[in-house]
Design a protein around this motif. Structure first.
Motif, PDB file in Angstrom:
ATOM      1  N   UNK A 191       0.781  -1.227   0.000  1.00 43.04           N
ATOM      2  CA  UNK A 191       0.000   0.000   0.000  1.00 43.04           C
ATOM      3  C   UNK A 191       0.811   1.273   0.000  1.00 43.04           C
ATOM      4  N   UNK A 192       2.129   1.169  -0.189  1.00 42.30           N
ATOM      5  CA  UNK A 192       2.979   2.346  -0.241  1.00 42.30           C
ATOM      6  C   UNK A 192       3.779   2.348  -1.532  1.00 42.30           C
ATOM      7  N   UNK A 193       4.183   3.553  -1.944  1.00 35.05           N
ATOM      8  CA  UNK A 193       5.052   3.700  -3.107  1.00 35.05           C
ATOM      9  C   UNK A 193       6.450   4.044  -2.610  1.00 35.05           C
ATOM     10  N   UNK A 194       7.434   3.275  -3.055  1.00 37.27           N
ATOM     11  CA  UNK A 194       8.802   3.473  -2.612  1.00 37.27           C
ATOM     12  C   UNK A 194       9.673   3.877  -3.803  1.00 37.27           C
ATOM     13  N   UNK A 195      10.322   5.024  -3.690  1.00 36.80           N
ATOM     14  CA  UNK A 195      11.248   5.507  -4.718  1.00 36.80           C
ATOM     15  C   UNK A 195      12.659   5.430  -4.161  1.00 36.80           C
ATOM     16  N   UNK A 196      13.528   4.794  -4.907  1.00 38.69           N
ATOM     17  CA  UNK A 196      14.921   4.682  -4.497  1.00 38.69           C
ATOM     18  C   UNK A 196      15.751   5.779  -5.151  1.00 38.69           C
ATOM     19  N   UNK A 197      16.789   6.263  -4.458  1.00 38.31           N
ATOM     20  CA  UNK A 197      17.676   7.261  -5.077  1.00 38.31           C
ATOM     21  C   UNK A 197      18.216   6.766  -6.412  1.00 38.31           C
ATOM     22  N   UNK A 198      18.295   7.668  -7.372  1.00 39.82           N
ATOM     23  CA  UNK A 198      18.797   7.384  -8.722  1.00 39.82           C
ATOM     24  C   UNK A 198      17.876   6.465  -9.516  1.00 39.82           C
ATOM     25  N   UNK A 199      16.641   6.286  -9.040  1.00 41.43           N
ATOM     26  CA  UNK A 199      15.676   5.490  -9.785  1.00 41.43           C
ATOM     27  C   UNK A 199      15.110   6.346 -10.911  1.00 41.43           C
ATOM     28  N   UNK A 200      15.357   5.937 -12.147  1.00 40.40           N
ATOM     29  CA  UNK A 200      15.030   6.766 -13.308  1.00 40.40           C
ATOM     30  C   UNK A 200      14.006   6.059 -14.194  1.00 40.40           C
ATOM     31  N   UNK A 201      13.035   6.832 -14.690  1.00 36.62           N
ATOM     32  CA  UNK A 201      12.016   6.324 -15.616  1.00 36.62           C
ATOM     33  C   UNK A 201      11.939   7.259 -16.809  1.00 36.62           C
ATOM     34  N   UNK A 243      13.444  11.896 -18.993  1.00 37.52           N
ATOM     35  CA  UNK A 243      13.450  10.987 -17.848  1.00 37.52           C
ATOM     36  C   UNK A 243      13.268  11.775 -16.567  1.00 37.52           C
ATOM     37  N   UNK A 244      12.679  11.124 -15.591  1.00 35.04           N
ATOM     38  CA  UNK A 244      12.570  11.670 -14.242  1.00 35.04           C
ATOM     39  C   UNK A 244      13.280  10.728 -13.292  1.00 35.04           C
ATOM     40  N   UNK A 245      13.946  11.327 -12.316  1.00 35.47           N
ATOM     41  CA  UNK A 245      14.742  10.543 -11.369  1.00 35.47           C
ATOM     42  C   UNK A 245      14.562  11.120  -9.971  1.00 35.47           C
ATOM     43  N   UNK A 246      14.290  10.237  -9.009  1.00 35.61           N
ATOM     44  CA  UNK A 246      14.218  10.647  -7.612  1.00 35.61           C
ATOM     45  C   UNK A 246      15.637  10.848  -7.094  1.00 35.61           C
ATOM     46  N   UNK A 247      15.885  12.003  -6.479  1.00 36.20           N
ATOM     47  CA  UNK A 247      17.213  12.312  -5.954  1.00 36.20           C
ATOM     48  C   UNK A 247      17.252  12.066  -4.449  1.00 36.20           C
ATOM     49  N   UNK A 248      16.441  12.826  -3.687  1.00 35.33           N
ATOM     50  CA  UNK A 248      16.421  12.688  -2.232  1.00 35.33           C
ATOM     51  C   UNK A 248      15.399  13.667  -1.666  1.00 35.33           C
ATOM     52  N   UNK A 249      15.168  13.544  -0.376  1.00 35.17           N
ATOM     53  CA  UNK A 249      14.451  14.589   0.349  1.00 35.17           C
ATOM     54  C   UNK A 249      15.497  15.559   0.885  1.00 35.17           C
ATOM     55  N   UNK A 275       8.929  18.857  -4.956  1.00 29.35           N
ATOM     56  CA  UNK A 275       7.527  18.670  -4.628  1.00 29.35           C
ATOM     57  C   UNK A 275       7.371  18.562  -3.119  1.00 29.35           C
ATOM     58  N   UNK A 276       6.196  18.951  -2.619  1.00 27.98           N
ATOM     59  CA  UNK A 276       5.950  18.800  -1.189  1.00 27.98           C
ATOM     60  C   UNK A 276       5.355  17.420  -0.906  1.00 27.98           C
ATOM     61  N   UNK A 277       4.955  17.172   0.338  1.00 29.31           N
ATOM     62  CA  UNK A 277       4.457  15.848   0.710  1.00 29.31           C
ATOM     63  C   UNK A 277       3.065  15.563   0.155  1.00 29.31           C
ATOM     64  N   UNK A 297      11.914  24.471   3.930  1.00 30.09           N
ATOM     65  CA  UNK A 297      10.949  23.382   3.832  1.00 30.09           C
ATOM     66  C   UNK A 297      11.669  22.101   3.422  1.00 30.09           C
ATOM     67  N   UNK A 298      11.161  20.973   3.894  1.00 32.22           N
ATOM     68  CA  UNK A 298      11.696  19.685   3.464  1.00 32.22           C
ATOM     69  C   UNK A 298      10.864  19.212   2.284  1.00 32.22           C
ATOM     70  N   UNK A 299      11.515  19.042   1.140  1.00 33.93           N
ATOM     71  CA  UNK A 299      10.819  18.742  -0.093  1.00 33.93           C
ATOM     72  C   UNK A 299      11.420  17.523  -0.788  1.00 33.93           C
ATOM     73  N   UNK A 300      10.656  16.957  -1.711  1.00 36.40           N
ATOM     74  CA  UNK A 300      11.092  15.829  -2.534  1.00 36.40           C
ATOM     75  C   UNK A 300      11.767  16.389  -3.778  1.00 36.40           C
TER      76      UNK A 300
END
Length: 247
Positions: free
Chosen positions: A166-176, A192-198, A226-228, A208-211
């Motif tokens: 029931x949760x979405x998990x993004x790993x650092x350097x995960x690229x789509x 491409x979009x890639x999750x970097x970190x919070x 992005x915010x939470x 602010x702590x952001x994504x």
């Protein structure tokens, strides 16, 4: 990073589940506003434009409307757009209009295995057609409309990150990667979009702590935050001294 699946679904549609048939229009619930507001566009710290937008969702799909106005110039330029998405995120229709100083307009529609752009320099001119060998799942990333990048970020969170209990998990350097079309330039491309970190970011004088995500394409790299609630808060375009900030 872990985010609740239900929040992602509530923001942009049913990308994580099989699309169900939409009910009759008479029974369809009223559209739900999932995001609205404005972005200020700053060049070297000076505001040069404002984008006002809204994103509404109902059982049959989503509608993203936007209006962009230049700021500070003697002759202001104004453009509007409307992006209609089906329940599964595919394109139903995209339309943009130049309101001032010109009157150019264009519509992008799916047609079998094509996207077809129909455009006119003025409403009185003969319509021209430009076919693209692209599927309806292609993402619209038009000039001037930064809310399209927010929609793409939601799609990344909903499809590019792993689902677990029931949760979405993004790993650092995960690229789509995503296929895109820019109707203004009539150009298709892969981005491409890639999750970097919070991370902690100062926005309008407040920490602010952001994504943080990275948006990459041919010849460009943008930083997005992005915010939470997965609302786009800030974009930085390195090398262009340009920043986009939610008002």
């Amino acid at each position: 990073m872990k985010v609740r699946t239900v929040l992602v679904l509530g923001m942009i549609g049913l990308w994580l589940v099989t699309a169900a048939a939409a009910p009759d229009k008479e029974k369809e619930a009223a559209p739900q506003n999932v995001d609205s507001g404005s972005f200020g566009v700053f060049l070297r710290g000076q505001r040069v434009g404002t984008e006002t937008f809204s994103i509404q969702q109902q059982s049959s799909g989503s509608v993203v409307t936007s209006e962009f106005k230049t700021e500070g110039a003697t002759d202001k330029a104004v453009q509007s757009s409307q992006l209609q998405l089906m329940q599964n995120g595919d394109l139903r229709k995209y339309e943009w209009k130049e309101l001032t100083p010109g009157k150019a307009q264009a519509v992008v529609l799916p047609n079998d295995n094509l996207l077809v752009e129909q455009s006119r320099a003025t409403p009185q001119d003969k319509q021209e057609e430009f076919p693209f060998l692209l599927p309806a799942s292609t993402n619209i990333l038009d000039d001037y409309f930064f809310v399209h990048r927010e929609v793409l970020a939601w799609k990344y969170l909903a499809t590019g990150c792993r689902q677990d209990k029931g949760q979405v998990q993004c790993q650092p350097n995960q690229r789509t990667s995503f296929g895109t079309l820019n109707p203004h330039s009539r150009a298709s491309s892969q981005v491409s979009l890639e999750f970097v970190k919070r991370e902690s970011v100062v926005v309008r004088g407040v920490t602010r702590e952001l994504i943080r995500l990275t948006l990459r394409g041919e010849g460009f790299e943008w930083a997005m935050w992005l915010d939470d609630q997965f609302k786009l808060i800030r974009i930085v375009i390195p090398g262009q001294e340009t920043e986009v900030v939610r008002d």
